[in-house]
Design an enzyme around this catalytic site. Structure first.
Site, PDB file in Angstrom:
ATOM      1  N   CYS A 122       1.118  -1.201   0.099  1.00  0.00           N
ATOM      2  CA  CYS A 122       0.265  -0.150  -0.394  1.00  0.00           C
ATOM      3  C   CYS A 122       0.487   1.265  -0.003  1.00  0.00           C
ATOM      4  O   CYS A 122       1.386   1.473   0.961  1.00  0.00           O
ATOM      5  CB  CYS A 122      -0.593  -0.095   1.262  1.00  0.00           C
ATOM      6  SG  CYS A 122      -1.361   1.787   1.244  1.00  0.00           S
ATOM      7  N   ASN A 156      10.926  -1.488  -8.228  1.00  0.00           N
ATOM      8  CA  ASN A 156      11.356  -2.104  -9.695  1.00  0.00           C
ATOM      9  C   ASN A 156       9.305  -2.306 -10.181  1.00  0.00           C
ATOM     10  O   ASN A 156       8.589  -2.446  -9.191  1.00  0.00           O
ATOM     11  CB  ASN A 156      11.153  -3.738  -9.551  1.00  0.00           C
ATOM     12  CG  ASN A 156      11.696  -4.772 -10.384  1.00  0.00           C
ATOM     13  OD1 ASN A 156      12.129  -4.361 -10.575  1.00  0.00           O
ATOM     14  ND2 ASN A 156      10.521  -5.111 -10.947  1.00  0.00           N
ATOM     15  N   GLU A 157       9.336  -2.195 -11.482  1.00  0.00           N
ATOM     16  CA  GLU A 157       7.929  -2.219 -12.318  1.00  0.00           C
ATOM     17  C   GLU A 157       7.058  -1.624 -11.266  1.00  0.00           C
ATOM     18  O   GLU A 157       5.614  -2.109 -10.930  1.00  0.00           O
ATOM     19  CB  GLU A 157       8.430  -3.636 -12.525  1.00  0.00           C
ATOM     20  CG  GLU A 157       8.876  -3.314 -13.904  1.00  0.00           C
ATOM     21  CD  GLU A 157       8.351  -4.819 -14.509  1.00  0.00           C
ATOM     22  OE1 GLU A 157       8.184  -5.678 -13.901  1.00  0.00           O
ATOM     23  OE2 GLU A 157       9.307  -5.313 -15.896  1.00  0.00           O
ATOM     24  N   CYS A 162      -3.808   0.245  -5.209  1.00  0.00           N
ATOM     25  CA  CYS A 162      -4.476  -0.046  -3.642  1.00  0.00           C
ATOM     26  C   CYS A 162      -6.063   0.533  -2.937  1.00  0.00           C
ATOM     27  O   CYS A 162      -6.050   2.064  -3.393  1.00  0.00           O
ATOM     28  CB  CYS A 162      -3.215   0.086  -2.512  1.00  0.00           C
ATOM     29  SG  CYS A 162      -4.071  -0.314  -0.488  1.00  0.00           S
ATOM     30  N   CYS A 164      -7.422   0.551  -0.414  1.00  0.00           N
ATOM     31  CA  CYS A 164      -7.413   0.385   1.253  1.00  0.00           C
ATOM     32  C   CYS A 164      -8.254   2.404   1.833  1.00  0.00           C
ATOM     33  O   CYS A 164      -7.722   2.469   1.364  1.00  0.00           O
ATOM     34  CB  CYS A 164      -5.981   0.001   1.974  1.00  0.00           C
ATOM     35  SG  CYS A 164      -4.990   0.993   2.343  1.00  0.00           S
ATOM     36  N   GLU A 314      15.967  -3.955 -19.161  1.00  0.00           N
ATOM     37  CA  GLU A 314      15.990  -5.178 -19.133  1.00  0.00           C
ATOM     38  C   GLU A 314      15.280  -5.986 -20.526  1.00  0.00           C
ATOM     39  O   GLU A 314      14.817  -4.900 -21.040  1.00  0.00           O
ATOM     40  CB  GLU A 314      14.439  -6.290 -17.703  1.00  0.00           C
ATOM     41  CG  GLU A 314      14.722  -5.588 -16.720  1.00  0.00           C
ATOM     42  CD  GLU A 314      13.513  -6.255 -15.682  1.00  0.00           C
ATOM     43  OE1 GLU A 314      12.855  -6.672 -15.785  1.00  0.00           O
ATOM     44  OE2 GLU A 314      14.044  -5.904 -14.826  1.00  0.00           O
ATOM     45  N   TRP A 322       7.358 -16.338 -19.298  1.00  0.00           N
ATOM     46  CA  TRP A 322       5.957 -15.974 -18.786  1.00  0.00           C
ATOM     47  C   TRP A 322       5.150 -15.838 -20.842  1.00  0.00           C
ATOM     48  O   TRP A 322       4.148 -15.615 -20.034  1.00  0.00           O
ATOM     49  CB  TRP A 322       5.745 -15.265 -18.056  1.00  0.00           C
ATOM     50  CG  TRP A 322       6.221 -13.796 -18.209  1.00  0.00           C
ATOM     51  CD1 TRP A 322       7.617 -13.675 -18.087  1.00  0.00           C
ATOM     52  CD2 TRP A 322       6.682 -12.405 -19.314  1.00  0.00           C
ATOM     53  NE1 TRP A 322       8.214 -12.321 -18.577  1.00  0.00           N
ATOM     54  CE2 TRP A 322       7.345 -11.602 -19.380  1.00  0.00           C
ATOM     55  CE3 TRP A 322       5.777 -12.158 -20.434  1.00  0.00           C
ATOM     56  CZ2 TRP A 322       7.413 -10.522 -19.740  1.00  0.00           C
ATOM     57  CZ3 TRP A 322       5.163 -11.059 -21.149  1.00  0.00           C
ATOM     58  CH2 TRP A 322       6.166 -10.215 -21.008  1.00  0.00           C
ATOM     59  N   LYS A 363      12.740 -19.684 -13.047  1.00  0.00           N
ATOM     60  CA  LYS A 363      13.936 -20.237 -13.240  1.00  0.00           C
ATOM     61  C   LYS A 363      13.857 -21.030 -14.495  1.00  0.00           C
ATOM     62  O   LYS A 363      15.209 -21.360 -14.969  1.00  0.00           O
ATOM     63  CB  LYS A 363      13.589 -22.366 -11.803  1.00  0.00           C
ATOM     64  CG  LYS A 363      12.365 -22.718 -12.812  1.00  0.00           C
ATOM     65  CD  LYS A 363      12.583 -23.757 -11.994  1.00  0.00           C
ATOM     66  CE  LYS A 363      11.625 -24.769 -11.938  1.00  0.00           C
ATOM     67  NZ  LYS A 363       9.871 -23.877 -11.605  1.00  0.00           N
ATOM     68  N   PHE A 364      13.090 -20.491 -15.966  1.00  0.00           N
ATOM     69  CA  PHE A 364      12.842 -21.133 -16.693  1.00  0.00           C
ATOM     70  C   PHE A 364      13.108 -19.702 -17.788  1.00  0.00           C
ATOM     71  O   PHE A 364      13.588 -19.249 -18.592  1.00  0.00           O
ATOM     72  CB  PHE A 364      11.929 -21.992 -17.762  1.00  0.00           C
ATOM     73  CG  PHE A 364      11.784 -22.717 -17.249  1.00  0.00           C
ATOM     74  CD1 PHE A 364      13.106 -24.238 -16.657  1.00  0.00           C
ATOM     75  CD2 PHE A 364      11.122 -23.690 -16.125  1.00  0.00           C
ATOM     76  CE1 PHE A 364      13.392 -24.968 -16.408  1.00  0.00           C
ATOM     77  CE2 PHE A 364      10.930 -24.889 -15.773  1.00  0.00           C
ATOM     78  CZ  PHE A 364      11.940 -25.868 -15.422  1.00  0.00           C
TER      79      PHE A 364
END
Ligand code: GLA
Ligand code: ZN
Length: 672
Positions: A122, A156-157, A162, A164, A314, A322, A363-364
């Site tokens: 938040c 990061n990104e 939020c 709340c 990146e 993904w 991991k891939f």
């Protein structure tokens, strides 16, 4: 002219990437040593560390362990690797969520999130704010004089929202500041509709699928507020860094056209911009459209800081795990996508990730170092080869890519348009429309500056603002001045419907651009999938799909007219001469060949130089004012002949006409 290198210790194209040494603490004596050897062998000069390291840095509240980060930063300095050092707020340790549940987000359905994932915090939480400032202060104090420290990578990104109670309260405060009175707010939001009038500030909530969905201006303000929340958050994060390390540049990694944050606004707070780019390459004809979109996103990122070089923070050297199809990059694709980024203004080629993680969801994901652990892989060899080329490109660092054509991509317009109920509700095609026009320029290798409606575009010769449904601020006024002063303006169907508050312009569309364009748009037709209309331009017949607006010239000249349907004979393309300039209206969504013909005319008229290029090839040009560096890039799955005279950047040989193999590129130096 040239900008100084973004990280002052690295007057080279930065070559590096995300590195997670804290995933390998148990094996560090072997793995870290190998990492340094492999990074050098791959030709890297930088690594980004600490991005998700909070649990390793503060394993228990108030108990810190910086020893591992000391050691890895020392090793990096010893090996000539500059650190992009991250603040760890992108993900939290479990103890923090457990002890202070307020740091966890509430989603739009008002469900409290559990610990897990990342970015799940938040932005109104006072506890989170305090904790992040504490750890950022410790990092800055500890490493302020470290020779490896090159830049700060904030979190990061940034993304998500939020809902709340604390965020609701902040939203209401933001609204009070903006509108002063509820009466102003009710009018701007048109709340008399469905009896949505608010009589107390406390009644106002953020939009929700179980609550308010119909008051468009309210949803728009929520998005503006969310952008401001991230800007505020960014400032909270950098406050200690700016105080302790005032000379170290700060950034956060962006995501191209990510719709949730107005990056033109957020970028104002960043010292430099960077982004994470993950194209799905197929090595088929489809790559051409992919290349166009990613060229656009590079240009967009560069545009966020008025054309200054940016970092490609990146990218993936091979399969992006993904993606729906985690397909391998064919040989050569890695170098091509990297040169594409540099050609469009990136001063870095950085990867996610340096070493493939051993477990969990990434991991891939493609990496410099694979699970086999050595350098004898195809991907490593391609990266090392690229590293050798990048090491020869110091002259290009800091050069710019100034353009005479500006193209408007506007977050707020996109929010308003995509939320509207009307036109084509399946897909409004805002981004597609922007890409129709961008691609016509890409096919000619014409440099483009991407701007938004609030940007200053006065120095350009041609301004293109497709599908500008919302005209905000004084944009329309400045467009008119631009045209009167001799500029060429191009816009399309669906322009000039609503103002900043999402209230429709009265007195006829395109609202405040009516005089500039010399027409009145009475209605807009939506074509069902498979339906076409046609119009002729200079004797050639072109198809149009999706949208056909029904406009009446009020001074504009008709250049093309619809051929079919009850509106046959009505204008499909007009131009209005105004002052010393011209304003074009493209009333229907035409096929690419039509835009090629139209821009052929417009660019020639405006004296903007263009290249004649085969399909799938573009040229991206950077310059220091004396020498142009023209990057010829072939995204077609076959070889292409390119005409581009100058000297080869790497070999110095004179070139005029050459063959680019599939995935081939060549940098050609030409005098300005
Ligand atoms: C994003 C994130 C990285 C990583 C990559 C994977 O860009 O910033 O941490 O998850 O995606 O592609
Ligand atoms: Zn919140």
């Amino acid at each position: 002219m040239k900008y100084p290198p973004i990280m002052r210790q690295v007057p080279h194209i930065v070559h590096g990437g995300d590195y997670n040494p804290d995933q390998w603490l148990r094996e560090k004596d072997v793995i870290w040593k190998e990492d340094m050897r492999l990074a050098k062998l791959a030709g890297l000069n930088s690594l980004s560390v600490g991005i998700f390291s909070w649990a390793a840095l503060e394993p228990e509240e108030g108990v810190y362990d910086f020893a591992w980060l000391d050691e890895i930063l020392d090793r990096m300095a010893d090996n000539g690797l500059t650190a992009v050092l991250a603040t760890p707020s992108g993900a939290r340790p479990a103890w923090l969520s457990q002890k202070y549940p307020e740091v966890l987000r509430v989603n739009e359905r008002r469900e409290k999130m559990l610990h897990g994932g990342r970015h799940n915090h938040c932005l109104s939480s006072q506890v989170y704010r305090r904790k992040v400032q504490e750890i950022n202060t410790l990092l800055a104090e500890r490493y302020k004089d470290h020779p490896a420290l090159g830049a700060w990578h904030i979190s990061n990104e940034f993304g998500g929202e939020c809902h709340c109670p604390a965020c609701q309260e902040n939203f209401r405060l933001w609204l009070r500041e903006k509108y002063d009175t509820l009466d102003n707010l009710n009018h701007a939001w048109w709340t008399a509709f469905w009896s949505h009038t608010y009589t107390d500030w406390s009644q106002i909530e953020s939009p929700s699928p179980i609550g308010e969905q119909s008051v468009h201006a309210q949803k728009l303000d929520w998005k503006r507020f969310t952008t401001d929340q991230f800007r505020k958050w960014y400032r909270i994060e950098v406050e200690p860094l700016k105080r302790i390390t005032p000379d170290v540049p700060c950034t956060t990694n962006l995501m191209g056209t990510y719709p949730g944050i107005n990056y033109f606004d957020l970028a104002k707070d960043l010292d430099f911009v960077c982004w994470d780019s993950y194209p799905q390459w197929e090595s088929t004809e489809n790559d051409i459209a992919t290349a166009q979109f990613f060229s656009f996103e590079h240009d967009l990122t560069r545009g966020l800081k008025g054309g200054r070089p940016f970092f490609l923070m990146e990218s993936c050297p091979s399969a992006t795990n993904w993606r729906p199809y985690a397909r391998l990059h064919r040989p050569g694709v890695h170098a091509l996508q990297s040169m594409q980024a540099v050609g469009h203004g990136a001063d870095s080629v950085q990867y996610f990730q340096f070493r493939k993680s051993r477990g969990s969801s990434e991991k891939f994901h493609g990496a410099v170092v694979d699970h086999c652990g050595h350098e004898h892989t195809r991907v490593f060899a391609e990266i090392a080869d690229l590293g050798k080329l990048l090491a020869q490109m110091d002259d290009i660092v800091g050069t710019t890519a100034p353009a005479r054509v500006a193209l408007v991509y506007d977050w707020e317009n996109r929010w308003a348009l995509e939320d509207a109920q009307g036109l084509c509700n399946v897909n409004k095609k805002y981004v597609e429309t922007v890409m129709d026009h961008y691609s016509a320029l890409w096919r000619r290798g014409v440099s483009v500056d991407i701007v938004d409606q609030a940007s200053d575009f006065a120095g350009h010769d041609v301004l293109i603002a497709p599908f500008s449904y919302m005209l905000r601020g004084d944009f329309a006024l400045r467009v008119d001045e631009f045209v009167q002063a001799g500029g060429t303006f191009v816009t399309t169907y669906g322009t000039g419907y609503v103002d900043d508050s999402d209230l429709c312009f009265l007195g006829g569309f395109p609202g405040p651009l009516k005089k500039t364009l010399g027409l009145w748009a009475e209605e807009i037709d939506v074509l069902m999938p498979g339906m076409e209309n046609h119009a002729q331009l200079d004797g050639t017949r072109y198809a149009l799909t999706d949208y056909a607006e029904l406009v009446h010239p009020e001074g504009a000249k008709v250049l093309a007219a619809y051929e079919e349907d009850f509106y046959a004979g009505m204008p499909a393309l007009t131009v209005n001469e105004r002052g010393r300039g011209k304003a074009y209206y493209v009333a229907g969504r035409f096929e690419a060949a039509f835009l090629d013909a139209l821009y052929g005319k417009i660019l020639a008229d405006a004296g903007v130089p263009a290249h004649a290029l085969p399909a799938g090839v573009t040229v991206a040009t950077r310059t220091d004012g004396e020498t142009n560096y023209a990057f010829a890039l072939n995204f077609a799955p076959e070889a292409r002949e390119v005409e581009l005279a100058g000297t080869d950047f790497f070999t110095g040989e004179a070139v005029e006409r050459f063959t680019l193999p599939a995935h081939g590129f060549r940098i050609v130096k030409t005098p300005v």
